[in-house]
Design a protein around this motif. Structure first.
Motif, mmCIF file in Angstrom:
data_model
loop_
_atom_site.group_PDB
_atom_site.id
_atom_site.type_symbol
_atom_site.label_atom_id
_atom_site.label_comp_id
_atom_site.label_asym_id
_atom_site.label_seq_id
_atom_site.Cartn_x
_atom_site.Cartn_y
_atom_site.Cartn_z
ATOM 1 N N TYR A 51 89.822 -37.014 -31.874
ATOM 2 C CA TYR A 51 90.966 -36.859 -30.977
ATOM 3 C C TYR A 51 91.946 -35.875 -31.604
ATOM 4 O O TYR A 51 92.185 -35.927 -32.813
ATOM 5 N N TYR A 52 92.519 -35.018 -30.790
ATOM 6 C CA TYR A 52 93.627 -34.189 -31.265
ATOM 7 C C TYR A 52 94.917 -34.976 -31.112
ATOM 8 O O TYR A 52 95.219 -35.491 -30.021
ATOM 9 N N ALA A 53 95.692 -35.095 -32.190
ATOM 10 C CA ALA A 53 96.955 -35.831 -32.162
ATOM 11 C C ALA A 53 98.028 -34.955 -31.516
ATOM 12 O O ALA A 53 98.621 -34.093 -32.171
ATOM 13 N N GLY A 54 98.284 -35.175 -30.250
ATOM 14 C CA GLY A 54 99.170 -34.312 -29.487
ATOM 15 C C GLY A 54 100.589 -34.264 -30.005
ATOM 16 O O GLY A 54 101.318 -33.303 -29.734
ATOM 17 N N ASN B 123 88.801 -35.042 -27.907
ATOM 18 C CA ASN B 123 89.617 -35.769 -26.956
ATOM 19 C C ASN B 123 91.078 -35.548 -27.341
ATOM 20 O O ASN B 123 91.366 -34.858 -28.321
ATOM 21 N N VAL B 124 92.002 -36.135 -26.606
ATOM 22 C CA VAL B 124 93.425 -35.926 -26.878
ATOM 23 C C VAL B 124 94.132 -37.270 -26.993
ATOM 24 O O VAL B 124 93.936 -38.161 -26.153
ATOM 25 N N ASP B 125 94.944 -37.387 -28.030
ATOM 26 C CA ASP B 125 95.736 -38.583 -28.280
ATOM 27 C C ASP B 125 97.174 -38.312 -27.857
ATOM 28 O O ASP B 125 97.771 -37.310 -28.274
ATOM 29 N N VAL B 126 97.736 -39.181 -27.010
ATOM 30 C CA VAL B 126 99.124 -39.036 -26.571
ATOM 31 C C VAL B 126 99.891 -40.302 -26.948
ATOM 32 O O VAL B 126 99.305 -41.362 -27.140
ATOM 33 N N PRO C 99 90.345 -35.031 -18.530
ATOM 34 C CA PRO C 99 89.807 -36.252 -17.927
ATOM 35 C C PRO C 99 90.479 -37.463 -18.556
ATOM 36 O O PRO C 99 90.504 -37.583 -19.787
ATOM 37 N N PRO C 100 91.055 -38.374 -17.786
ATOM 38 C CA PRO C 100 91.761 -39.512 -18.376
ATOM 39 C C PRO C 100 90.918 -40.303 -19.362
ATOM 40 O O PRO C 100 91.438 -40.840 -20.344
ATOM 41 N N ALA C 101 89.613 -40.371 -19.123
ATOM 42 C CA ALA C 101 88.740 -41.126 -20.021
ATOM 43 C C ALA C 101 88.696 -40.527 -21.421
ATOM 44 O O ALA C 101 88.291 -41.197 -22.369
ATOM 45 N N ARG C 102 89.121 -39.260 -21.564
ATOM 46 C CA ARG C 102 89.119 -38.617 -22.878
ATOM 47 C C ARG C 102 90.494 -38.676 -23.549
ATOM 48 O O ARG C 102 90.758 -37.948 -24.496
ATOM 49 N N LEU C 103 91.357 -39.573 -23.083
ATOM 50 C CA LEU C 103 92.691 -39.718 -23.655
ATOM 51 C C LEU C 103 92.836 -41.075 -24.323
ATOM 52 O O LEU C 103 92.308 -42.086 -23.855
ATOM 53 N N GLY C 104 93.565 -41.078 -25.436
ATOM 54 C CA GLY C 104 93.998 -42.314 -26.075
ATOM 55 C C GLY C 104 95.513 -42.377 -26.008
ATOM 56 O O GLY C 104 96.190 -41.358 -26.153
ATOM 57 N N SER D 240 86.155 -42.879 -34.938
ATOM 58 C CA SER D 240 87.095 -41.930 -34.326
ATOM 59 C C SER D 240 88.133 -41.510 -35.363
ATOM 60 O O SER D 240 88.485 -42.289 -36.255
ATOM 61 N N PHE D 241 88.615 -40.280 -35.204
ATOM 62 C CA PHE D 241 89.650 -39.734 -36.085
ATOM 63 C C PHE D 241 90.638 -38.950 -35.230
ATOM 64 O O PHE D 241 90.308 -38.491 -34.133
ATOM 65 N N GLU D 242 91.875 -38.759 -35.759
ATOM 66 C CA GLU D 242 92.950 -38.166 -34.978
ATOM 67 C C GLU D 242 93.726 -37.101 -35.754
ATOM 68 O O GLU D 242 94.907 -37.265 -36.043
ATOM 69 N N PRO D 243 93.108 -35.980 -36.100
ATOM 70 C CA PRO D 243 93.851 -34.909 -36.773
ATOM 71 C C PRO D 243 94.752 -34.158 -35.805
ATOM 72 O O PRO D 243 94.445 -34.028 -34.618
#
Length: 467
Positions: A87-90, A108-111, A126-131, A309-312
């Motif tokens: 996930y990209y940490a937005g 994916n994208v982290d919000v 796509p909402p399914a690709r969001l955390g 999963s990871f969130e850089p």
């Protein structure tokens, strides 16, 4: 000659025009005229087109680092026949363009707010690709996330369990959730950036996790997917990540008695170089070390490796950013100290803490170079400061710049792609600057700069005229 305030770690550069490779986008260089070029465009060209201050992002650098990060974790996971999602940490910096670049690179994208969620959705994510993160999500934010079909909501407290469950039931859906836990590992970073020790606002303790997970499993409208842990930000090595992974995997193993747990999210926080002495571990090394630690712990406990999963965030966009400022006034101040007289040179620029709050918030260190020309003058210790009405309005605390740096020069500050535009404010009613992407010598605006008219448009009394 009076002594200076130079810290021990800052060496006098042999060439004050040199660009230390680790803090600049990899394609950055100086043109024949002496201009710093970012993405093939010179500082002079960029300033002429977009003004100052301006945050410039090397688009190819962002895309490359995103792709390299995905590849690093996929390679590390494949060595253990495991699956991984990045996930990209937005929160590092988010715009619709950035979100699209991340999705195209396979992330994916982290919000972590309703606003970030809106930006990601406006980008076509796509909402399914969001955390969706957050320690104090509003009912409206939770309802919106559930309604649009956000892939995962990260539960941050016991009371949030019931609120998300209620929203999911009302929407007639079963919402996937993770539980954020604090592993007790204190990352080697600024106290405000360390997020896995117990005395802070995020998540729950490992000891409380079983009760919270049981509450989730009791709700038909919730699907427990696994644990989440983030130990902090701007971390250079893997030791803290390895220890945290061991502790969280142990908790994961204990919770398996209550049912299947398909995922494990170990967060992000990978650091970048801001100065010539910073030496963060390469992302491939970090990925391998962390995944190896998870695999070892799972093997010891005789359990399967969950989907990781990871969130850089910072490690993808941070080094890609360079902020350009115009120099205004310069002055030298002689200070009497116990060690004798010391001289500090102040170089004031037309931005400051409204476009880069990190120095004031965290005592962060940055680098700087003259961007519009080279200089044959000797290096002189300088402090680059902003134009705000605060003595703490410092952009670069300590740096050697040419002694002939003067009004009208352009100063470039590298490694500003993360947490600069994201933390920007209108302090002193200063408009926030534009964010510009550069690729193959061409620039385009990602986020428009504000104007005084924009500021006045929010003031309800501005159209009433004088009293």
């Amino acid at each position: 000659m009076p002594a200076t305030f130079a810290p021990d770690w800052l060496a006098v550069p042999a060439d004050v025009n040199e660009l230390p490779a680790q803090v600049w986008p990899r394609r950055t260089k100086r043109s024949e005229s002496g201009d710093i070029t970012v993405g093939g465009a010179t500082a002079t060209e960029l300033v002429a087109k977009h003004g100052t201050p301006v945050l410039v992002l090397d688009e190819a650098e962002v895309r490359d680092r995103a792709a390299e990060t995905v590849a690093a974790f996929q390679t590390a996971a494949a060595a253990h026949n495991a699956d991984v999602t990045v996930y990209y940490a937005g929160k590092a910096f988010l715009s619709t363009h950035i979100a699209r670049w991340m999705l195209e690179a396979g992330l994916n994208v982290d919000v972590c707010s309703g606003g970030e969620l809106a930006v990601a959705l406006a980008a076509g994510a796509p909402p399914a690709r969001l955390g969706f993160h957050g320690n104090n999500k509003s009912d409206a934010e939770i309802a919106r996330a559930v309604t649009v079909g956000v892939g995962t909501i990260i539960i941050d407290s016991r009371e949030e369990v019931d609120r998300v469950a209620e929203a999911a039931a009302a929407a007639g859906t079963r919402q996937r959730v993770l539980v954020r836990v604090n592993s007790g590992v204190h990352a080697e970073t600024h106290d405000f950036l360390a997020t896995a020790h117990e005395d802070q606002k995020f998540g729950i303790t490992l000891a409380d996790a079983p009760a919270v997970v049981a509450a989730i499993r009791a709700h038909a409208s919730l699907e427990f997917r696994g644990l989440h842990c983030h130990i902090g930000s701007q971390i250079f090595g893997a030791s803290g990540f390895r220890e945290s992974a061991r502790r969280v995997v142990a908790a994961h193993a204990d919770l398996l008695a209550g049912g299947e747990i398909p995922q494990l999210n170990l967060g992000g926080g990978f650091g970048i170089a801001y100065t010539s002495i910073d030496d963060p571990a390469p992302i491939a090394d970090l990925a391998r070390d962390i995944v190896d630690a998870v695999a070892d712990e799972c093997a010891t406990r005789g359990i399967a490796i969950p989907h990781l999963s990871f969130e850089p965030g910072r490690s993808i966009v941070g080094t890609a950013g360079v902020t350009l400022y115009r120099v205004g006034t310069t002055k030298e101040v002689t200070v009497d100290t116990p060690e004798g007289e010391k001289v500090r040179r102040y170089i004031s620029v037309d931005g400051g803490m409204s476009d880069n709050a990190r120095t004031a918030l965290y005592g962060a260190q940055y680098s700087a170079r003259l961007a519009n020309r080279t200089s044959g003058s000797a290096p002189q210790l300088s402090r680059v400061v902003g134009m705000h009405c605060e003595s703490g309005d410092i952009v670069v605390d300590h740096e050697y710049l040419p002694a002939d740096a003067t009004r009208g020069d352009v100063v470039a500050v590298p490694a500003t792609g993360a947490y600069c535009a994201a933390l920007a404010s209108n302090y002193n009613h200063v408009p926030r600057p534009p964010v510009v992407a550069v690729r193959d010598g061409e620039s385009r605006i990602l986020v428009r700069g504000e104007t005084i008219d924009d500021l006045l448009a929010r003031d309800a009394g501005a159209d009433e005229g004088e009293a």
